[in-house]
Design a protein around this motif. Sequence first.
Motif, short mmCIF file in Angstrom:
data_model
loop_
_atom_site.label_atom_id
_atom_site.label_comp_id
_atom_site.label_asym_id
_atom_site.label_seq_id
_atom_site.Cartn_x
_atom_site.Cartn_y
_atom_site.Cartn_z
N ARG A 1 0.86 -1.17 0.00
CA ARG A 1 0.00 0.00 0.00
C ARG A 1 0.90 1.23 0.00
N VAL B 1 -6.32 -1.68 6.34
CA VAL B 1 -6.63 -2.51 5.17
C VAL B 1 -7.53 -3.67 5.59
N PRO C 1 -5.92 -2.08 -0.83
CA PRO C 1 -4.51 -2.39 -1.07
C PRO C 1 -4.07 -1.83 -2.42
N SER C 2 -2.80 -1.45 -2.52
CA SER C 2 -2.28 -1.04 -3.84
C SER C 2 -1.88 -2.27 -4.64
#
Lengths: 378, 241
Positions: free
Chosen positions: B12, B49, B56-57
């Motif tokens: 993230r 998260v 989340p990235s």
Amino acid sequence: MSGSRVLAIAVRILRQFRHDPRSVGLILVVPLVVMALVGYLVGDAGKEPLPVSLVNEDTAFGEAPGSPTIGTTLASALEGQAGLEVSEAPDADEAERRVRDGETAGAIVVPAGVTEAVLAGRPAQVTVIVVGIEPGLDDRVVGAVRLAMAEVAAAAARGGAGLPQVTIDRVPVEGSKDLSVLDFFAPALIVVFVFLFTFMLTSVSFLRERSSGTLERLMASPASRLDLLLGYLLGFVGFAMLQALVVLGYATIVLDVKIAGPTWLVLLTLMILVIGVVNLGIALSFFARNELQVVQFIPLIFVPQVFLGGLFWPVQTLWPPLRLLSQVFPVTHAVVGLREVMVGGAGVAEVASRLAALLAFAVAMLLLGILALRKQRA
Amino acid sequence: MALAIEVAGLSRTFGALRALDGLDLDVDEGEMLGLVGPNGAGKTTLIRVLAGLLRPSGGTVRVLGSRPGRDVAAQIGYMTQSPALYEDLSIRDNLVFFGRLFGLSAADARTRAEEFTALVELEGRERTPVRLLSGGMRQRTNLACSMVHRPRLLLLDEPTVGVDPLLRLRLWDHFRTLNAHGTTILVTTHVMDEAERCTRVVLLSDGRSIGSGTPAELRGRAGAATLEEAFLVFRDSRGDA
């Protein structure tokens, strides 16, 4: 007392302002905007001419067709006025319809035989049809006719005739003649109260929700954004309607303000307004870090609405871009709609477009609220 | 045993900052997992998260078998670092509200409110507005609010920051009792003696896991006397391992 400590405090305050450019901007810009508006609204320059229609049945008298009558003199005097935009109407019924439908701000009816009556020394009357729910607007129309009548009198005096005895009969198409100033202002006041308090309450309480961390907790719960917004809506609409009832009750019972139309329609109008304002408050609270910044929004979003919303100055006379802007403001539609119901006795059909505009505002703000909340859960 | 939390390759970013950088983490149901690391290691980001507050990235996250979010929210309790409560409402009103929000019936929420006020030893103060409570009482109310719906998984984000030592012990007693009754707990801390009380500890540094095991295992593997020392050993040897 210690000079250096006093100085330290003063310097700290100025430093803090430097880190809050928005406050500085607002403090410097808002007064200028407000003064520009007031200067424009109070001053005479730049006002849009009011559309009025003229029914002149007094076109000829006696055996001298073509010579000027009171009707024709009045017509040219009216056309010479910068504040009016005169168009001809075939008859009084059509002129009245145009006023009723909002095509014109007023109508002047000069009945046949006015000149003959005046020459014979009999009293004569010119009818001015006005809307009857917005004193600022009606007064301008009647004032213009008075001015034109004075010109007619002057022309008559120059021609050697005596002063014509012509009275002006003011006929409102909506509302009745015996309404007080308070009757006209009560709808505007109610709208202002409801708007201002609902906005402050929601934005501050949502701001607290965010700063206290409870919003985070709500977001981590099974509640959806819509649940959250609808819950807020239900709570605040309930509260705002209670306020509206109290204000309305006081106005009608103690101040003897009349509600010509259905009371439920008044409440419905306010309710739709409140739905929009609650969501506006929620959305704007995301742009504020603290309560002070919420207060700073008031001159920005509220003052222009009060000035341009038809509370004091009729919307019809505004410079076209400002008039267009005023149509975006919910306060405009709420004030005009409430006036039509409370003073003019309008029913649902007549204020439908106002309600639709308020509803559009409410939906737009609801979407904005959802969007603002989406940023919260990224 | 079923997995309460499955995290694989989780990253993230916030702009240029990589708060989580390819984190892998599995938590069994019934564990009491301590997430240990310095400020900025990514502990709070991970918790957010898991609570469905941050997307989340990259990587995958499953909580109680689902993607984090509203679907599993009712089975998760999330305790924020600082008390997130309605100041003007009483302890009971806060508890009832959060109970209702997490799907309890009105009657159940009232019963639970009573039960959980007693659990955090605040009985007799049910009607006190939160703004009149001391910091410790607020933190206990905060805990009660995050578990009033009896979540299967409890996420505790530095629950004892700013809490006096005596109350800290009592809060940890609560956590252990809950855990003994089957609640999976993930707790972040940077107080090492708290980490010692967990069934398993994951050491977090710069958004990555640098070691995992029981406190005793971690100390043993690092050859260190305390978890602090072990943390430093694991962090310094990360490149070579």
